[in-house]
Design an enzyme around this catalytic site. Structure first.
Site, short mmCIF file in Angstrom:
data_model
loop_
_atom_site.label_atom_id
_atom_site.label_comp_id
_atom_site.label_asym_id
_atom_site.label_seq_id
_atom_site.Cartn_x
_atom_site.Cartn_y
_atom_site.Cartn_z
N GLN A 143 11.84 39.58 -25.04
CA GLN A 143 11.99 39.63 -26.50
C GLN A 143 11.41 40.94 -27.05
N SER A 150 5.79 41.85 -33.23
CA SER A 150 5.56 40.82 -34.24
C SER A 150 6.82 40.55 -35.06
N GLY A 183 6.64 39.73 -18.95
CA GLY A 183 5.98 39.52 -17.66
C GLY A 183 7.00 39.23 -16.58
N GLN A 336 -31.07 31.19 -26.84
CA GLN A 336 -30.00 31.01 -25.85
C GLN A 336 -29.18 29.75 -26.21
N ARG A 339 -26.93 30.23 -29.20
CA ARG A 339 -25.76 31.09 -28.92
C ARG A 339 -24.77 30.36 -28.02
N THR A 428 -3.06 38.25 -28.59
CA THR A 428 -1.93 39.09 -29.01
C THR A 428 -0.59 38.48 -28.60
N GLU A 430 2.41 35.95 -27.56
CA GLU A 430 2.93 34.76 -28.28
C GLU A 430 2.59 34.83 -29.75
C1 LIG Z 1 0.68 33.80 -8.24
C2 LIG Z 1 0.26 32.49 -8.65
C3 LIG Z 1 0.46 32.24 -10.12
C4 LIG Z 1 -0.51 31.30 -10.69
C5 LIG Z 1 -0.64 31.54 -12.15
C6 LIG Z 1 -1.72 30.78 -12.75
C7 LIG Z 1 -2.01 31.38 -14.13
C8 LIG Z 1 -2.92 30.56 -14.86
C9 LIG Z 1 -2.20 29.51 -15.61
C10 LIG Z 1 -1.69 30.00 -16.92
C11 LIG Z 1 -0.91 28.94 -17.59
C12 LIG Z 1 -0.03 29.22 -18.42
C13 LIG Z 1 0.28 30.63 -18.66
C14 LIG Z 1 0.81 30.83 -20.02
C15 LIG Z 1 1.65 31.98 -19.89
C16 LIG Z 1 1.72 32.68 -21.15
C17 LIG Z 1 2.41 33.92 -20.87
C18 LIG Z 1 2.56 34.59 -22.15
C19 LIG Z 1 3.48 35.70 -22.02
C20 LIG Z 1 3.77 36.22 -23.35
C21 LIG Z 1 4.95 36.10 -23.91
C22 LIG Z 1 5.24 36.64 -25.26
O1 LIG Z 1 4.42 37.21 -25.92
S1 LIG Z 1 6.83 36.41 -25.80
C23 LIG Z 1 6.94 37.21 -27.35
C24 LIG Z 1 6.22 36.46 -28.43
N1 LIG Z 1 6.44 37.07 -29.69
C25 LIG Z 1 5.97 36.59 -30.80
O2 LIG Z 1 5.29 35.59 -30.81
C26 LIG Z 1 6.39 37.28 -32.05
C27 LIG Z 1 5.66 36.81 -33.26
N2 LIG Z 1 6.53 36.85 -34.40
C28 LIG Z 1 7.16 35.75 -34.89
O3 LIG Z 1 7.02 34.66 -34.37
C29 LIG Z 1 8.03 35.94 -36.09
O4 LIG Z 1 8.65 37.13 -36.18
C30 LIG Z 1 7.28 35.64 -37.39
C31 LIG Z 1 7.07 34.14 -37.44
C32 LIG Z 1 5.95 36.33 -37.48
C33 LIG Z 1 8.09 36.09 -38.60
O5 LIG Z 1 9.42 35.76 -38.40
P1 LIG Z 1 10.55 35.93 -39.52
O6 LIG Z 1 11.86 35.53 -38.99
O7 LIG Z 1 10.44 37.27 -40.13
O8 LIG Z 1 10.11 34.82 -40.39
P2 LIG Z 1 9.59 34.60 -41.82
O9 LIG Z 1 10.51 35.23 -42.82
O10 LIG Z 1 8.16 34.94 -41.90
O11 LIG Z 1 9.84 33.08 -41.80
C34 LIG Z 1 11.12 32.46 -41.92
C35 LIG Z 1 10.90 30.97 -41.88
O12 LIG Z 1 10.80 30.58 -40.50
C36 LIG Z 1 9.61 29.85 -40.31
N3 LIG Z 1 9.21 30.08 -38.92
C37 LIG Z 1 8.78 31.23 -38.37
N4 LIG Z 1 8.52 31.03 -37.09
C38 LIG Z 1 8.81 29.75 -36.83
C39 LIG Z 1 8.74 28.95 -35.65
N5 LIG Z 1 8.30 29.46 -34.49
N6 LIG Z 1 9.12 27.68 -35.72
C40 LIG Z 1 9.54 27.14 -36.89
N7 LIG Z 1 9.62 27.84 -38.05
C41 LIG Z 1 9.26 29.12 -38.00
C42 LIG Z 1 8.68 30.41 -41.32
O13 LIG Z 1 7.59 29.55 -41.55
C43 LIG Z 1 9.60 30.55 -42.51
O14 LIG Z 1 9.76 29.28 -43.07
P3 LIG Z 1 9.95 29.14 -44.63
O15 LIG Z 1 10.21 27.69 -44.83
O16 LIG Z 1 11.07 30.03 -45.03
O17 LIG Z 1 8.66 29.58 -45.23
C1 LIG Z 2 -0.40 40.67 -21.71
C2 LIG Z 2 0.82 40.59 -22.58
C3 LIG Z 2 1.92 39.91 -22.12
C4 LIG Z 2 3.08 39.86 -22.88
N1 LIG Z 2 4.19 39.22 -22.38
C5 LIG Z 2 5.34 39.25 -23.09
C6 LIG Z 2 6.54 38.64 -22.56
O1 LIG Z 2 6.53 38.07 -21.48
N2 LIG Z 2 7.67 38.72 -23.27
C7 LIG Z 2 7.71 39.34 -24.49
O2 LIG Z 2 8.79 39.38 -25.08
N3 LIG Z 2 6.61 39.90 -25.02
C8 LIG Z 2 5.44 39.87 -24.36
N4 LIG Z 2 4.30 40.44 -24.89
C9 LIG Z 2 4.38 41.10 -26.19
C10 LIG Z 2 3.66 40.34 -27.29
O3 LIG Z 2 4.38 39.20 -27.65
C11 LIG Z 2 3.47 41.25 -28.49
O4 LIG Z 2 2.61 42.29 -28.09
C12 LIG Z 2 2.90 40.49 -29.65
O5 LIG Z 2 3.86 39.62 -30.20
C13 LIG Z 2 2.31 41.40 -30.74
O6 LIG Z 2 3.26 42.27 -31.21
P1 LIG Z 2 3.01 43.85 -31.27
O7 LIG Z 2 2.56 44.30 -29.95
O8 LIG Z 2 4.26 44.40 -31.85
O9 LIG Z 2 1.83 44.04 -32.28
P2 LIG Z 2 1.91 44.72 -33.71
O10 LIG Z 2 2.67 43.82 -34.62
O11 LIG Z 2 2.34 46.10 -33.62
O12 LIG Z 2 0.38 44.63 -34.11
C14 LIG Z 2 -0.46 45.75 -34.35
C15 LIG Z 2 -1.44 45.40 -35.48
O13 LIG Z 2 -0.72 45.24 -36.70
C16 LIG Z 2 -1.11 44.03 -37.33
N5 LIG Z 2 0.07 43.50 -38.06
C17 LIG Z 2 1.36 43.46 -37.66
N6 LIG Z 2 2.13 42.88 -38.59
C18 LIG Z 2 1.33 42.53 -39.60
C19 LIG Z 2 1.53 41.89 -40.85
N7 LIG Z 2 2.72 41.45 -41.23
N8 LIG Z 2 0.46 41.68 -41.64
C20 LIG Z 2 -0.77 42.09 -41.26
N9 LIG Z 2 -1.02 42.70 -40.09
C21 LIG Z 2 0.02 42.92 -39.26
C22 LIG Z 2 -1.55 43.11 -36.22
O14 LIG Z 2 -2.48 42.15 -36.70
C23 LIG Z 2 -2.20 44.09 -35.24
O15 LIG Z 2 -3.54 44.25 -35.62
C24 LIG Z 2 3.12 40.49 -24.15
C25 LIG Z 2 1.99 41.16 -24.63
C26 LIG Z 2 0.84 41.22 -23.86
C27 LIG Z 2 -0.35 41.95 -24.37
#
Ligand SMILES: CCCCCCCCCC/C=C\CCCCCCC/C=C/C(=O)SCCNC(=O)CCNC(=O)[C@H](O)C(C)(C)COP(=O)(O)OP(=O)(O)OC[C@H]1O[C@@H](n2cnc3c(N)ncnc32)[C@H](O)[C@@H]1OP(=O)(O)O
Ligand SMILES: Cc1cc2nc3c(=O)[nH]c(=O)nc-3n(C[C@H](O)[C@H](O)[C@H](O)COP(=O)(O)OP(=O)(O)OC[C@H]3O[C@@H](n4cnc5c(N)ncnc54)[C@H](O)[C@@H]3O)c2cc1C
Length: 670
Positions: A143, A150, A183, A336, A339, A428, A430
């Site tokens: 993604q 974000s 990842g 301690q 904390r 950061t 998810e």
């Molecule tokens: C080798 C052996 C291996 C063994 C391994 C063992 C390891 C140990 C075990 C570990 C166990 C588990 C591991 C976990 C693994 C985790 C890995 C993680 C990897 C990371 C992955 C990622 O990061 S993926 C990318 C993630 N990205 C994000 O999260 C981006 C964040 N941004 C957003 O979500 C959206 O853009 C944001 C919500 C901020 C804004 O979106 P936008 O469309 O602009 O929306 P708005 O205009 O603000 O909102 C519109 C309306 O939608 C509603 N809304 C937004 N989001 C949601 C939602 N998710 N669900 C439902 N509704 C949503 C929002 O509220 C608005 O609603 P409204 O009614 O209009 O107000």
């Molecule tokens: C270890 C790791 C693993 C990851 N794995 C994956 C994966 O598997 N797949 C995938 O798709 N992505 C993955 N990501 C990406 C991750 O989902 C993004 O880094 C995360 O969603 C944050 O987005 P960004 O890096 O664009 O931060 P930015 O949005 O650029 O954030 C920078 C700063 O700006 C601030 N900021 C941004 N927007 C606003 C706002 N609207 N208001 C106020 N402050 C704001 C934040 O708080 C932050 O301090 C991974 C990231 C890491 C670190």
């Protein structure tokens, strides 16, 4: 479990264990959720701890390449054992967890598979999940891009439909549109769910998910038009460097139309865009699912750090009494305790709220299946808010646990540096924690305005319906003991959260526009969101105590921990409670006094309370947190494993050290 792992050697912590005032086995059940959960976790933890392939004691000393290869080896071996032993899904997940090494398998199971389940049609699920479940393909979740993480709506990758061939053309039009971070993408994944802007009939319909094959299933080379690699080393040694987070650029790569995930929207053979009758936010469903699992991860990480700091604190002694008596265990210092014990309480609090969140998620999913979308906004707010608050608190706490362990906490062999480095990015990934808290605030502002127009809120915002009382009530607490009353605690948390939210709503309404007001007030909104989320955690802890909890003294210990969790928050955020008029300065100091008494009551139970987490020495991976408390021998032994100690005289002596010493010696003789 841990006792078996300890293998009958001297127990330096036996005295600590003897002072426990509760049944540790009963607490293990309360922590794990059920007797069954304890039993399965024990079996899987032992399976990992007893298998030499899963050794991790020299992990921080490996080069990046060695570490990555070691991760591939562990993942393949884990899969082999899963198949050989016919492990259930529950067992296999625990096996992965206890191996404790981030790797491509996390993304495959935690994001790729759920994305297809949530966004794929039945036909698509049948085709792709059949292969994914057998590991015939390895998937990731692509993604985030170099330019946007974000702001999901700001992603630039395009998926343009070509009706002449019935295909999508996947393309990265700019450098900033390069996929960046997924990842497993860097070196491992054969497939990905790629998020891209769907363009058909000349119109941009925004972000949608597509399944793409990235690498050949014969020789693993990238398919034509795909440039792919690892994004480079990350924070800390070992730690998240086992994961091949990747970069990918697409140059007009064609995929069949049926590889668009079509549960939420479809593109017909003619190129017409058709939206299903489900909310478009379901596109974000995978993130909701993962955020919910991250809360459980946070409680686990925090409990590991606390287990290390508590056990070590009971062994470590500094300074004696003035009368020349024995030295003091550092855990006996009040500083301690003040904390560390809030972290112990937080570990339990996060565990229980995580169990509740899992229930909430399951409930919402069932409702979605019957086309009831009403609880989706609350599920989003709860998962986003709890993910934020628990991961931020956990990262801060792990860092503080390192300091609580003094110098030895800074050694890799303490296990704390790696634990910190692996869990820090949870603030950061998810969703950045501040960005997510602003989502919670948005939900709260909507709820406040609904309450103002007479609508009765439900679920975790139901308390807002009690607005008449909560906006003007004064806490009735008059003595230190009054702070033992859960109703008194809940009332001040509710009043604080509601008043902060209403203050924000009132201030936003004074701004020229809603948007400007929200932006101007965003620091306050984040604080209001934190107050709301902390209320949820406190409430769920109190509700947990109303359940049947078996085992001598178990409920009593949990009541103390619940008190510590709530009262330390009142102490820490006293400014909020005072400024919103929920408590007086005198009540604030009574809360602090109560807190001190609770710390003293928890002290004799501290080691037993961390034993109840039921972690093996292998999983804990810490010379300081060993079950038997034989800390100094372990530290000493670990030091000799360092590659620097492979030779007595270091590499580089002849080239750099010897000439320097000789020259200085010659100069001094002149
Ligand atoms: C080798 C052996 C291996 C063994 C391994 C063992 C390891 C140990 C075990 C570990 C166990 C588990 C591991 C976990 C693994 C985790 C890995 C993680 C990897 C990371 C992955 C990622 O990061 S993926 C990318 C993630 N990205 C994000 O999260 C981006 C964040 N941004 C957003 O979500 C959206 O853009 C944001 C919500 C901020 C804004 O979106 P936008 O469309 O602009 O929306 P708005 O205009 O603000 O909102 C519109 C309306 O939608 C509603 N809304 C937004 N989001 C949601 C939602 N998710 N669900 C439902 N509704 C949503 C929002 O509220 C608005 O609603 P409204 O009614 O209009 O107000
Ligand atoms: C270890 C790791 C693993 C990851 N794995 C994956 C994966 O598997 N797949 C995938 O798709 N992505 C993955 N990501 C990406 C991750 O989902 C993004 O880094 C995360 O969603 C944050 O987005 P960004 O890096 O664009 O931060 P930015 O949005 O650029 O954030 C920078 C700063 O700006 C601030 N900021 C941004 N927007 C606003 C706002 N609207 N208001 C106020 N402050 C704001 C934040 O708080 C932050 O301090 C991974 C990231 C890491 C670190």
């Amino acid at each position: 479990m841990a006792a078996a792992d300890w293998g009958g050697k001297a127990d330096h912590l036996a005295g600590e264990r003897a002072t426990a005032q509760f049944d540790v086995d009963g607490m293990k059940v309360a922590w794990a959720g059920s007797r069954h959960a304890v039993e399965v976790a024990d079996r899987m933890a032992c399976l990992v701890a007893s298998d030499p392939v899963f050794r991790k004691d020299t992990r921080t000393m490996l080069s990046r390449k060695e570490l990555f290869k070691d991760t591939l080896k562990k993942a393949a071996h884990a899969w082999k054992r899963t198949v050989e032993l016919h492990l259930t899904e529950e067992e296999a997940n625990l096996l992965r967890l206890y191996i404790d090494q981030p790797g491509y398998v996390d993304l495959h199971w935690v994001m790729f598979v759920p994305a297809i389940k949530g966004q794929g049609t039945e036909e698509q699920q049948k085709k792709w999940l059949t292969m994914a479940y057998k590991f015939q393909i390895i998937g990731t979740y692509a993604q985030t891009e170099l330019g946007h993480g974000s702001n999901v709506q700001g992603l630039e990758t395009t998926a343009t439909f070509d009706p002449s061939t019935d295909e999508f053309i996947m393309h990265s039009p700019t450098l900033t549109s390069s996929k960046w971070w997924p990842g497993g993408l860097g070196k491992t994944s054969t497939h990905a769910v790629v998020y891209a802007r769907l363009i058909t009939e000349g119109k941009d319909y925004g972000i949608h998910g597509f399944i793409m094959q990235l690498r050949s299933l014969d020789d693993h080379s990238p398919l034509p038009g795909i440039t792919i690699g690892d994004i480079g080393g990350k924070f800390g040694s070992g730690a998240y460097n086992s994961m091949d987070n990747g970069v990918m650029r697409l140059d007009h790569v064609r995929i069949p139309r049926d590889q668009m995930l079509m549960r939420l929207a479809q593109v017909t053979r003619e190129g017409k865009y058709v939206h299903s009758d489900v909310p478009k936010q379901l596109l974000y469903g995978t993130m909701v699912y993962v955020r919910q699992t991250i809360v459980a991860d946070a409680s686990r990480a925090l409990s590991r750090a606390v287990c290390i700091a508590v056990r070590y604190g009971a062994i470590r002694k500094q300074f004696g009494s003035k009368a020349g008596g024995p030295e003091t265990q550092v855990l006996n210092y009040k500083t301690q305790q003040s904390r560390l014990f809030p972290f112990l309480a937080s570990a339990y609090a996060f565990r229980f709220v995580g169990q509740w969140l899992k229930w909430l998620y399951t409930d919402v999913t069932q409702k979605l299946e019957s086309k009831d979308f009403s609880t989706l906004p609350e599920a989003h707010a709860c998962t986003a808010g709890l993910k934020s608050v628990t991961t931020s608190a956990t990262a801060d706490a792990i860092e503080e646990c390192q300091k609580l362990c003094g110098g030895h906490g800074y050694l890799n062999s303490s296990g704390l540096p790696e634990l910190f480095a692996v869990n820090l990015p949870a603030c950061t990934y998810e969703g950045d924690n501040v960005v997510l808290l602003l989502q919670v605030a948005r939900f709260l502002m909507k709820t406040v305005s609904q309450v103002a127009s007479g609508k009765q809120p439900v679920g975790t915002t139901a308390y807002m319906g009690n607005i008449q009382h909560l906006m003007q009530c004064k806490s009735v607490v008059n003595t230190v003991e009054d702070w033992l009353n859960p109703a008194a605690i809940k009332e001040v948390f509710e009043a604080r959260a509601l008043r902060m939210a209403v203050n924000c709503a009132q201030n936003i309404s004074k701004a020229p526009s809603q948007e400007e007001g929200f932006s101007e007030l965003s620091p306050d909104l984040v604080e209001a969101a934190v107050a709301h989320v902390q209320l949820i955690i406190v409430t769920k802890f109190i509700e947990k105590l109303q359940e049947d909890i078996l085992g001598h003294g178990v409920k009593e210990q949990l009541q103390k921990l619940c008190g510590i969790y709530a009262l330390h928050l009142i102490h820490k955020h006293l400014g909020d409670f005072l400024s919103t008029g929920c408590v007086t300065a005198r009540q604030g100091s009574l809360a602090n006094e109560r807190l001190g008494k609770l710390y003293a009551q928890v002290r004799p139970n501290a080691v037993a309370l961390v034993d109840a987490f039921d972690y093996t020495d292998h999983y804990l991976g810490s010379a300081l947190g060993r079950y038997d408390g034989d800390v100094y021998s372990a530290l000493y032994k670990e030091a000799w494993k360092d590659p620097l100690n492979e030779t007595v005289v270091p590499d580089g002596y002849q080239e750099h050290l010897r000439p320097l010493l000789k020259q200085q010696l010659k100069l001094s003789r002149l």
